[in-house]
Design a protein around this motif. Structure first.
Motif, short mmCIF file in Angstrom:
data_model
loop_
_atom_site.label_atom_id
_atom_site.label_comp_id
_atom_site.label_asym_id
_atom_site.label_seq_id
_atom_site.Cartn_x
_atom_site.Cartn_y
_atom_site.Cartn_z
N ASN A 33 0.86 -1.18 0.00
CA ASN A 33 0.00 0.00 0.00
C ASN A 33 0.90 1.23 0.00
OD1 ASN A 33 0.50 0.15 3.05
ND2 ASN A 33 -0.75 -1.71 2.89
N LEU A 34 0.34 2.34 -0.44
CA LEU A 34 1.14 3.56 -0.46
C LEU A 34 0.24 4.79 -0.34
CD1 LEU A 34 0.94 5.13 -3.44
CD2 LEU A 34 2.35 3.23 -4.15
N SER A 35 0.88 5.88 0.06
CA SER A 35 0.19 7.17 0.10
C SER A 35 1.15 8.22 -0.46
CB SER A 35 -0.22 7.54 1.52
OG SER A 35 0.92 7.63 2.36
N TYR A 36 0.60 9.10 -1.30
CA TYR A 36 1.40 10.16 -1.92
C TYR A 36 0.74 11.51 -1.64
CZ TYR A 36 3.22 13.36 -5.41
OH TYR A 36 3.76 14.47 -6.01
N ARG A 37 1.49 12.47 -1.09
CA ARG A 37 0.94 13.80 -0.77
C ARG A 37 1.12 14.73 -1.96
NH1 ARG A 37 3.16 18.45 1.90
NH2 ARG A 37 5.15 17.34 2.03
N LEU A 38 0.02 15.25 -2.46
CA LEU A 38 0.08 16.12 -3.65
C LEU A 38 0.78 17.43 -3.34
CD1 LEU A 38 -2.23 14.07 -4.42
CD2 LEU A 38 -3.24 15.94 -5.73
N CYS A 125 2.67 8.34 9.78
CA CYS A 125 4.05 8.41 9.27
C CYS A 125 4.25 9.67 8.43
CB CYS A 125 4.39 7.17 8.44
SG CYS A 125 4.57 5.68 9.46
N GLN A 126 3.27 10.00 7.58
CA GLN A 126 3.37 11.24 6.79
C GLN A 126 3.49 12.43 7.73
OE1 GLN A 126 3.50 11.69 3.49
NE2 GLN A 126 2.44 10.00 2.46
N ASN A 127 2.66 12.43 8.77
CA ASN A 127 2.64 13.52 9.76
C ASN A 127 4.02 13.68 10.41
OD1 ASN A 127 0.78 15.35 11.33
ND2 ASN A 127 1.63 14.17 13.03
N GLU A 128 4.67 12.56 10.69
CA GLU A 128 5.98 12.58 11.34
C GLU A 128 7.08 13.01 10.38
OE1 GLU A 128 5.73 12.02 14.62
OE2 GLU A 128 7.75 12.85 14.57
N SER A 136 8.86 15.78 2.19
CA SER A 136 8.55 14.34 2.21
C SER A 136 7.14 14.13 1.65
CB SER A 136 8.64 13.82 3.65
OG SER A 136 8.41 12.43 3.65
N ARG A 137 6.97 13.21 0.71
CA ARG A 137 5.68 13.08 0.02
C ARG A 137 5.09 11.67 0.07
NH1 ARG A 137 3.87 17.33 -1.43
NH2 ARG A 137 5.40 18.99 -1.65
N ILE A 138 5.96 10.67 0.15
CA ILE A 138 5.41 9.31 -0.03
C ILE A 138 5.78 8.39 1.12
CG2 ILE A 138 7.39 8.62 -1.48
CD1 ILE A 138 4.95 7.04 -3.04
N VAL A 221 8.46 8.88 -5.31
CA VAL A 221 8.25 7.43 -5.41
C VAL A 221 9.60 6.75 -5.65
CG1 VAL A 221 7.15 5.62 -6.77
CG2 VAL A 221 5.91 7.73 -6.30
N ASP A 222 10.38 7.32 -6.57
CA ASP A 222 11.67 6.72 -6.91
C ASP A 222 12.61 6.65 -5.71
OD1 ASP A 222 11.25 6.01 -9.46
OD2 ASP A 222 12.50 7.57 -10.38
N LEU A 223 12.63 7.72 -4.92
CA LEU A 223 13.54 7.74 -3.77
C LEU A 223 13.11 6.72 -2.71
CD1 LEU A 223 14.20 11.58 -3.46
CD2 LEU A 223 15.87 9.82 -4.06
#
Ligand SMILES: [Zn+2]
Length: 275
Positions: A33-38, A125-128, A136-138, A221-223
């Protein structure tokens, strides 16, 4: 929402990542699963303000750093191998409210889909990670085989695990000088593992869930995928050489490498632990 969102570079990148992870065998069945922040630009270009959002879903753990942010998220139960064929079923975009306490679905998740059951972990995790790096985006979670295998045959001590990783390949100290977070085995998909993982993300971009998989955070995503590839390669070497090792990189060699690239290795790891 305009159909052009399916041609958005971030959408294409996420769909490709899902296919890649499936193809290399790290996203079997419903795994991953993944999440990406626009970005601000992506919000302006692709988010249709007239979209009729869903009802609001409360978050068990509020995420104050994520107020008004938009995330592209994988759907619960959606195989990574199928994301490319029906992205608007297997992916969705959510909008966090202005308090960071709830979200609405604004695109995707057709046919009654919902966000991944690991959404609380992703948002925590995004929040942190945003606190550590505003770019940080993903957050990316998958099941790399050798990394999981290594959690069966290596002691589950974080410092020892980091030291072994660094000793296996010159790339490791260069790619993750801060080390890797290692949790004890925990039940996934609930609040406890989310909070524990986010706490590790305070210090690390990579967190291992023993006997389960890995999470990585990054600006792209790549990183994030690159971090996982580096860990997995070292873990593969560890597993295939287990019991046959005659030498590995010494502490001095790891220190030399870090110095050559101006990196500061996490303290307390080198010179005090055995392979
Ligand atoms: Zn998993």
């Amino acid at each position: 929402m305009s159909d052009s969102i399916l041609q958005a570079p971030f959408m294409i990148e996420v769909i490709r990542a899902c296919s890649t992870i499936y193809q290399v065998g790290w996203g079997e069945n419903h795994a991953g699963n993944l999440s990406y922040r626009l970005t601000e630009k992506e919000k302006e270009t692709y988010i249709d303000r007239d979209w009729e959002p869903s009802t609001e879903y409360q978050l068990e753990n509020p995420c104050p750093q994520l107020c008004n942010e938009f995330f592209l998220v994988t759907a619960s139960g959606s195989p990574f191998k199928n994301v490319q064929y029906n992205p608007d079923i297997h992916l969705g975009i959510i909008q966090i409210n202005d308090k960071g306490s709830a979200y609405k679905v604004i695109w995707g998740f057709r046919e009654g889909r919902k966000p991944t059951s690991e959404l609380p972990t992703h948002l925590l995790c995004q929040n942190e990670r945003i606190k550590q790096d505003p770019e940080s985006r993903i957050i990316l979670h998958c099941h790399p085989t050798y990394t999981i295998a290594m959690t069966f045959i290596h002691q589950l001590d974080e410092s020892a695990f980091i030291k072994t990783m660094w000793s296996l390949n010159s790339e490791c100290i260069l790619v993750f000088p801060e080390g890797i977070g290692l949790l004890p085995w925990m039940v996934c998909g609930n609040g406890k593992i989310g909070s524990a993982t986010a706490k590790k993300m305070n210090e690390y971009r990579i967190v291992l869930w023993p006997h389960h998989g890995i999470l990585a955070a990054g600006k792209s995503v790549d990183l994030a995928l690159g971090l996982i590839e580096t860990v997995e390669k070292a873990a593969q070497v560890y597993v295939v050489t287990e019991g046959k090792v005659k030498q590995c990189m010494t502490d001095q060699q790891i220190e030399e490498l870090a110095k050559a690239f101006n990196l500061k290795p996490k303290t307390g790891i080198l010179n005090n632990l055995v392979y």
